[in-house]
Design a protein around this motif. Structure first.
Motif, PDB file in Angstrom:
ATOM      1  N   MET A 251      -3.550   4.954 -17.140  1.00 21.26           N
ATOM      2  CA  MET A 251      -3.297   5.091 -15.703  1.00 21.26           C
ATOM      3  C   MET A 251      -2.342   6.253 -15.431  1.00 21.26           C
ATOM      4  O   MET A 251      -2.461   6.949 -14.429  1.00 21.26           O
ATOM      5  CB  MET A 251      -2.715   3.796 -15.133  1.00 21.26           C
ATOM      6  CG  MET A 251      -3.660   2.612 -15.175  1.00 21.26           C
ATOM      7  SD  MET A 251      -5.193   2.852 -14.288  1.00 21.26           S
ATOM      8  CE  MET A 251      -4.638   2.663 -12.623  1.00 21.26           C
ATOM      9  N   ALA A 252      -1.421   6.484 -16.356  1.00 21.10           N
ATOM     10  CA  ALA A 252      -0.424   7.541 -16.181  1.00 21.10           C
ATOM     11  C   ALA A 252      -1.006   8.943 -16.397  1.00 21.10           C
ATOM     12  O   ALA A 252      -0.323   9.934 -16.152  1.00 21.10           O
ATOM     13  CB  ALA A 252       0.755   7.314 -17.128  1.00 21.10           C
ATOM     14  N   THR A 253      -2.271   9.037 -16.824  1.00 18.18           N
ATOM     15  CA  THR A 253      -2.887  10.358 -17.009  1.00 18.18           C
ATOM     16  C   THR A 253      -3.521  10.882 -15.733  1.00 18.18           C
ATOM     17  O   THR A 253      -4.023  12.000 -15.707  1.00 18.18           O
ATOM     18  CB  THR A 253      -3.968  10.321 -18.116  1.00 18.18           C
ATOM     19  OG1 THR A 253      -5.026   9.453 -17.702  1.00 18.18           O
ATOM     20  CG2 THR A 253      -3.385   9.886 -19.445  1.00 18.18           C
ATOM     21  N   ASN A 254      -3.505  10.099 -14.669  1.00 21.88           N
ATOM     22  CA  ASN A 254      -4.141  10.483 -13.420  1.00 21.88           C
ATOM     23  C   ASN A 254      -3.084  10.514 -12.310  1.00 21.88           C
ATOM     24  O   ASN A 254      -2.232   9.622 -12.244  1.00 21.88           O
ATOM     25  CB  ASN A 254      -5.241   9.465 -13.087  1.00 21.88           C
ATOM     26  CG  ASN A 254      -5.935   9.743 -11.797  1.00 21.88           C
ATOM     27  OD1 ASN A 254      -5.393   9.493 -10.726  1.00 21.88           O
ATOM     28  ND2 ASN A 254      -7.148  10.270 -11.896  1.00 21.88           N
ATOM     29  N   ARG A 255      -3.157  11.508 -11.462  1.00 22.19           N
ATOM     30  CA  ARG A 255      -2.158  11.663 -10.402  1.00 22.19           C
ATOM     31  C   ARG A 255      -2.082  10.432  -9.501  1.00 22.19           C
ATOM     32  O   ARG A 255      -1.001   9.927  -9.204  1.00 22.19           O
ATOM     33  CB  ARG A 255      -2.485  12.898  -9.567  1.00 22.19           C
ATOM     34  CG  ARG A 255      -1.427  13.220  -8.536  1.00 22.19           C
ATOM     35  CD  ARG A 255      -1.748  14.451  -7.753  1.00 22.19           C
ATOM     36  NE  ARG A 255      -2.070  15.532  -8.674  1.00 22.19           N
ATOM     37  CZ  ARG A 255      -2.469  16.725  -8.310  1.00 22.19           C
ATOM     38  NH1 ARG A 255      -2.587  17.022  -7.041  1.00 22.19           N
ATOM     39  NH2 ARG A 255      -2.749  17.653  -9.196  1.00 22.19           N
ATOM     40  N   THR A 256      -3.231   9.926  -9.061  1.00 24.30           N
ATOM     41  CA  THR A 256      -3.245   8.726  -8.224  1.00 24.30           C
ATOM     42  C   THR A 256      -2.774   7.517  -9.014  1.00 24.30           C
ATOM     43  O   THR A 256      -2.056   6.660  -8.490  1.00 24.30           O
ATOM     44  CB  THR A 256      -4.660   8.481  -7.667  1.00 24.30           C
ATOM     45  OG1 THR A 256      -5.101   9.658  -6.983  1.00 24.30           O
ATOM     46  CG2 THR A 256      -4.686   7.295  -6.727  1.00 24.30           C
ATOM     47  N   GLY A 257      -3.177   7.448 -10.278  1.00 25.07           N
ATOM     48  CA  GLY A 257      -2.748   6.350 -11.136  1.00 25.07           C
ATOM     49  C   GLY A 257      -1.245   6.292 -11.279  1.00 25.07           C
ATOM     50  O   GLY A 257      -0.641   5.220 -11.239  1.00 25.07           O
ATOM     51  N   VAL A 258      -0.609   7.457 -11.424  1.00 28.85           N
ATOM     52  CA  VAL A 258       0.852   7.518 -11.550  1.00 28.85           C
ATOM     53  C   VAL A 258       1.511   7.011 -10.269  1.00 28.85           C
ATOM     54  O   VAL A 258       2.468   6.247 -10.319  1.00 28.85           O
ATOM     55  CB  VAL A 258       1.320   8.963 -11.870  1.00 28.85           C
ATOM     56  CG1 VAL A 258       2.818   9.100 -11.727  1.00 28.85           C
ATOM     57  CG2 VAL A 258       0.869   9.371 -13.256  1.00 28.85           C
ATOM     58  N   LYS A 259       0.982   7.426  -9.128  1.00 32.74           N
ATOM     59  CA  LYS A 259       1.570   7.019  -7.851  1.00 32.74           C
ATOM     60  C   LYS A 259       1.435   5.516  -7.617  1.00 32.74           C
ATOM     61  O   LYS A 259       2.339   4.884  -7.084  1.00 32.74           O
ATOM     62  CB  LYS A 259       0.901   7.781  -6.698  1.00 32.74           C
ATOM     63  CG  LYS A 259       1.354   9.218  -6.619  1.00 32.74           C
ATOM     64  CD  LYS A 259       0.615  10.099  -5.650  1.00 32.74           C
ATOM     65  CE  LYS A 259       0.233   9.565  -4.341  1.00 32.74           C
ATOM     66  NZ  LYS A 259      -0.415  10.557  -3.461  1.00 32.74           N
ATOM     67  N   ARG A 260       0.323   4.952  -8.032  1.00 33.55           N
ATOM     68  CA  ARG A 260       0.065   3.544  -7.742  1.00 33.55           C
ATOM     69  C   ARG A 260       0.442   2.608  -8.885  1.00 33.55           C
ATOM     70  O   ARG A 260       0.367   1.392  -8.740  1.00 33.55           O
ATOM     71  CB  ARG A 260      -1.414   3.360  -7.395  1.00 33.55           C
ATOM     72  CG  ARG A 260      -1.762   4.163  -6.124  1.00 33.55           C
ATOM     73  CD  ARG A 260      -2.983   3.728  -5.447  1.00 33.55           C
ATOM     74  NE  ARG A 260      -2.966   2.340  -5.059  1.00 33.55           N
ATOM     75  CZ  ARG A 260      -4.072   1.660  -4.758  1.00 33.55           C
ATOM     76  NH1 ARG A 260      -5.244   2.251  -4.796  1.00 33.55           N
ATOM     77  NH2 ARG A 260      -4.005   0.396  -4.424  1.00 33.55           N
ATOM     78  N   LEU A 261       0.858   3.166 -10.019  1.00 39.01           N
ATOM     79  CA  LEU A 261       1.164   2.346 -11.191  1.00 39.01           C
ATOM     80  C   LEU A 261       2.218   1.269 -10.920  1.00 39.01           C
ATOM     81  O   LEU A 261       2.021   0.117 -11.320  1.00 39.01           O
ATOM     82  CB  LEU A 261       1.567   3.229 -12.376  1.00 39.01           C
ATOM     83  CG  LEU A 261       1.631   2.543 -13.728  1.00 39.01           C
ATOM     84  CD1 LEU A 261       0.324   1.853 -14.070  1.00 39.01           C
ATOM     85  CD2 LEU A 261       1.976   3.557 -14.815  1.00 39.01           C
ATOM     86  N   PRO A 262       3.325   1.557 -10.246  1.00 35.93           N
ATOM     87  CA  PRO A 262       4.294   0.473  -9.979  1.00 35.93           C
ATOM     88  C   PRO A 262       3.676  -0.685  -9.190  1.00 35.93           C
ATOM     89  O   PRO A 262       3.913  -1.856  -9.501  1.00 35.93           O
ATOM     90  CB  PRO A 262       5.397   1.169  -9.174  1.00 35.93           C
ATOM     91  CG  PRO A 262       5.298   2.608  -9.568  1.00 35.93           C
ATOM     92  CD  PRO A 262       3.838   2.861  -9.797  1.00 35.93           C
ATOM     93  N   GLU A 263       2.865  -0.365  -8.196  1.00 35.00           N
ATOM     94  CA  GLU A 263       2.187  -1.401  -7.400  1.00 35.00           C
ATOM     95  C   GLU A 263       1.217  -2.193  -8.281  1.00 35.00           C
ATOM     96  O   GLU A 263       1.188  -3.431  -8.235  1.00 35.00           O
ATOM     97  CB  GLU A 263       1.426  -0.717  -6.260  1.00 35.00           C
ATOM     98  CG  GLU A 263       0.448  -1.600  -5.528  1.00 35.00           C
ATOM     99  CD  GLU A 263      -0.562  -0.796  -4.710  1.00 35.00           C
ATOM    100  OE1 GLU A 263      -1.511  -1.424  -4.219  1.00 35.00           O
ATOM    101  OE2 GLU A 263      -0.421   0.435  -4.575  1.00 35.00           O
TER     102      GLU A 263
END
Length: 187
Positions: A166-178
């Protein structure tokens, strides 16, 4: 090549300028799996670490191909102390694996307290977030690993791969905490 294979799994690789260029230009010379492998090479993962992201595939031949094409290079040999303690630690402490997601700092209740419904919800959530963030089937190997987990403890072992992916994708990084907050309610 058989004598090279074990060595490739213990080495750490980094992208060459040509490898970075291939990724930036989205060159189609690479297969989907080779491209995924090249994306994961960051100078800190060993060949063995990378093999976990390509379960069931011959990672050593893909690594050798990327080396032959000049897209990656060996950046350092393994540190003996970083490799060998993992297995004895697992033998000494059977309650927690030496690596990864079943670590206690996640603040999760014991895996044995999770119901089969919560396990199913966690599996579905992890797969659904992957299909939402990434192109369809691009994370198939990880989705299969998630689907094959039979217990919460097994799923927690796959969690680190899911989080790293998930951390390899820009959107994934933004939404990872959620995503993690929602996942931890059932993991």
């Amino acid at each position: 090549m058989n004598s090279i294979a074990p060595q490739l799994l213990s080495l750490t690789f980094a992208k060459t300028p040509a490898g970075k260029s291939v990724i930036e230009t989205r060159n189609t010379r690479l297969s989907l799996l080779e491209r995924r492998l090249l994306l994961l090479i960051d100078g800190s993962r060993t060949g063995e670490d990378l093999s976990h992201y390509c379960t069931g595939k011959d990672v050593t031949s893909m690594l050798q191909s990327l080396i032959d094409e000049g897209f990656i290079e060996v950046c350092r040999a393994p540190v003996a102390s970083a490799i060998k303690p993992a297995q004895p630690a697992a033998a000494d402490a059977p309650t927690a694996p030496a690596s990864g997601p079943a670590r206690s700092d996640l603040g999760l209740p014991p895996a044995s307290e999770r119901s089969p419904q919560e396990l199913e919800m966690a599996r579905n959530f992890m797969i659904n977030t992957l299909t939402t963030i990434f192109p369809l089937y691009s994370q198939l190997t990880l989705m299969e690993a998630i689907r094959d987990c039979k217990t919460s403890a097994e799923l927690r072992q796959v969690f680190q791969r899911w989080e790293d992916t998930m951390a390899t994708n820009r959107t994934g990084v933004k939404r990872l905490p959620e995503f993690k907050e929602k996942l931890f309610a059932v993991l």
